[in-house]
Write an enzyme that holds these catalytic residues in place. Structure first.
Site, PDB file in Angstrom:
ATOM      1  CB  CYS A 384      -0.949   0.002   1.197  1.00  0.00           C
ATOM      2  SG  CYS A 384      -0.133   0.148   2.801  1.00  0.00           S
ATOM      3  CG  HIS A 554      -6.763 -35.670 -26.228  1.00  0.00           C
ATOM      4  ND1 HIS A 554      -6.819 -34.375 -25.735  1.00  0.00           N
ATOM      5  CD2 HIS A 554      -7.038 -36.488 -25.179  1.00  0.00           C
ATOM      6  CE1 HIS A 554      -7.098 -34.412 -24.445  1.00  0.00           C
ATOM      7  NE2 HIS A 554      -7.247 -35.691 -24.082  1.00  0.00           N
TER       8      HIS A 554
END
Length: 637
Positions: A384, A554
């Protein structure tokens, strides 16, 4: 206010407050000594009261000057800054807080540039001689200049400011300062305002009068408490539920940043804190309130501790009046809000975006050009503006979740944005401060939030970290278990030719894209025709969309005997095909895979390594060159 201007103002204010905040302990010590031992104090003591004058005249300005010089020029800068500050102190007849904020950084700047100028030019064996004498000579020159020039100028400037302040006080205009102070606090300039502006003015006034109202203009917890109380009674949803805990942290802990998101949630509430602040200042002015030293943090406990004898009623009344007005105005604004459930909608929207980002493997509310791979994360910092209150609480919440998840290899700390180290992996900041953090450590990943106590975001991040670490561990286990049949050389296994690449494709559905990829695998002699249907069946079980615009269709496990040899086809769909469950799960790269035994693990690992860079994915999704595709997938970027 534009982004660049806001960042510059924040940075300048941050620099000013950085000179004061590390020395707050010294200010508090001076304030306690003053409150106790001066003739009007709680325990008048003529002997101990002699500490007051030298501390405010010499100790405090020298500490500020040293800290300012160190911020600019390191340890040597601090020494030269202190020497320069001494010239300002002796050259004026008042406490030189503003002067020390100029002289200290000036000394640091001069020695820093001297060191750069002589870098590499000093003969071996003379380094210590040059270093010591350069600091001494430059410090001497600057001290003389400060004594003759800076001191008198700053003294005149201070008298002008004092005259302006006295004018505002005499004409009862001081409450108007809240019009500027309260909105600036919401932009995270609270520490800059308090320690960069009001503290120097307040210390000077306190030295003369025994107390100063300036210490309570920004630090008054009343306006913010009024907003939080209004949310407790008239808020909605998560804002109402969290307001009670935030009120305790704000009022008793003094972390004012905790109420900023509640105002940003409904910007009209800025009016409430402005009116509350004005009421508080007006009450303090009428009743003669003030503190002997800065109240840091701005807790009611710190306010009471710094209150001189005889000013308790005035200070408590100032806090309560500010709280009452802020509460009433906030309640009216919340009750008459035209947009119902405004705070709930915003919170729900952000949570939804976070969960969607998580499902696609992206950081919640991530910002900047960063990778989303969290497997390498070892150091997380919640940052901060000041690196104290709000970020410390956020880091505490996240640290507990990280520890409970068993991620002992990951450290979580808090820091001021300006002090972020270069080796940090992940930085968490408020959204208004993220751009500054990205400029400070551009190589790190960045996550923005609107509330440092957002437990949901920390939970989401922890789950992603656990998943990333587990994925890395599983990949290593797979490699270890298959090392005998594994060929780590991707060149031997994952080798594409131009005949396996199909660019500029279009498909209306993912089934169409999967069928095309399967047909190309058949044509390439990799699979039997039945494998195509197995790919479609596999997609029905679970979508093969990986995120980041990539899908790897696949076949099913049962169809492995239809694979003739391991192969891959690369299909590009620039306009995209929806593959996932969400509307924006759009695949632009569809990579059909056929592999024998466990070779599919190697194929997917190779693809993941090749497509680990977002810029590579973007180029692959739009290129019209087959050769470029081959180069990018081979790692020749």
């Amino acid at each position: 206010m534009s982004s660049d201007i806001k960042i510059k103002v924040q940075s300048f204010g941050r620099f000013l407050s950085n000179m004061v905040m590390p020395n707050i302990g010294a200010f508090i010590a001076w304030g306690i000594i003053t409150a106790l031992f001066i003739p009007t104090g709680w325990l008048p003591n003529e002997t101990l009261a002699k500490l007051v004058g030298p501390m405010i005249t010499y100790l405090l300005p020298l500490l500020i000057g040293y800290t300012g010089g160190k911020l600019v020029g390191g340890e040597r800068g601090g020494v030269v800054g202190a020497i320069t500050t001494m010239g300002v102190i002796v050259g004026a007849d008042m406490p030189m807080f503003l002067g020390s904020m100029i002289a200290g950084p000036l000394g640091g700047w001069c020695i820093k540039h001297f060191d750069r100028w002589v870098d590499g030019k000093i003969k071996s064996g003379f380094e210590m001689l040059v270093n010591n004498f350069s600091a001494g000579i430059i410090g001497m020159i600057l001290a003389i200049l400060a004594f003759l020039g800076i001191g008198p100028i700053v003294e005149a400037l201070s008298k002008m400011l004092a005259a302006g302040v006295n004018f505002m006080v005499v004409h009862d205009m001081l409450p108007l300062a809240s019009i500027f102070v309260e909105p600036a606090k919401i932009l995270f300039l609270n520490n800059a305002i308090n320690h960069g502006i009001f503290s120097p003015l307040g210390i000077q006034q306190s030295h003369e009068l025994g107390k100063s109202i300036f210490f309570l203009i920004e630090a008054n917890p009343g306006p913010g408490m009024g907003v939080l109380l209004a949310y407790m009674f008239f808020g909605r949803g998560s804002a109402k539920q969290s307001a009670g805990g935030a009120a305790i942290i704000h009022f008793l802990g003094g972390i004012h940043e905790i109420y900023f998101p509640y105002v940003l949630m409904n910007p009209r509430l800025i009016l409430a804190v402005i009116l509350g602040g004005m009421t508080g200042v007006f009450t303090l002015t009428i009743l003669g309130g003030g503190l002997v030293s800065p109240a840091s943090p701005g807790s009611i406990l710190a306010v009471l501790a710094m209150t001189p004898k005889g000013a308790y009623f005035a200070n408590i009344a100032g806090v309560c009046a500010a709280m009452a007005v802020s509460f009433v105005v906030s309640a009216i604004l919340l009750k008459t809000s035209k947009v119902k459930e405004e705070d709930d909608i915003e919170a729900a929207t952000r949570r939804m975006q976070d969960m969607k980002a998580e499902s696609k493997g992206a950081s919640p509310l991530s910002a900047g050009d960063v990778t989303n791979d969290l497997s390498h994360v070892r150091k997380i910092i919640v940052a901060c503006d000041a690196g104290m209150g709000s970020s410390a609480m956020g880091a505490g919440v996240l640290r507990k979740k990280i520890q409970d998840a068993g991620l002992s290899q990951i450290s979580v700390t808090n820091s001021a944005i300006n002090n972020l180290p270069p080796d940090v992996d992940l930085v968490i900041t408020h959204r208004d401060l993220t751009e500054r953090a990205m400029r400070q450590v551009p190589q790190a990943q960045h996550i923005s939030l609107t509330n440092f106590l957002d437990s949901g975001l920390y939970t989401s991040l922890t789950e992603r970290l656990v998943a990333a670490q587990r994925h890395t561990a599983n990949e290593e286990k797979v490699k270890d278990s298959l090392k005998d049949s594994f060929d780590d050389s991707s060149a031997n296994l994952f080798k594409l030719g131009a005949e396996n690449i199909f660019l500029g494709r279009k498909a209306a559905t993912k089934e169409e894209a999967i069928r095309f990829a399967g047909e190309q695998l058949v044509k390439g002699g990799y699979v039997e025709p039945e494998y195509v249907q197995a790919m479609l069946d596999r997609e029905k079980l679970t979508p093969t969309y990986l995120g980041e615009s990539i899908a790897v269709p696949h076949g099913t496990v049962e169809a492995k005997d239809r694979v003739l040899k391991t192969g891959v086809v690369f299909c590009q769909y620039p306009e995209g095909v929806r593959f996932g469950e969400e509307e924006d799960d759009i695949a632009r790269l569809v990579i059909g895979i056929a592999a024998r035994n466990n070779e599919h693990i190697q194929v997917i690992t190779s693809l993941t390594n090749a497509l680990d860079d977002e810029s590579v994915i973007e180029r692959l999704a739009h290129t019209t060159s087959v050769d470029e595709v081959l180069e990018l997938l081979a790692g020749r970027k």
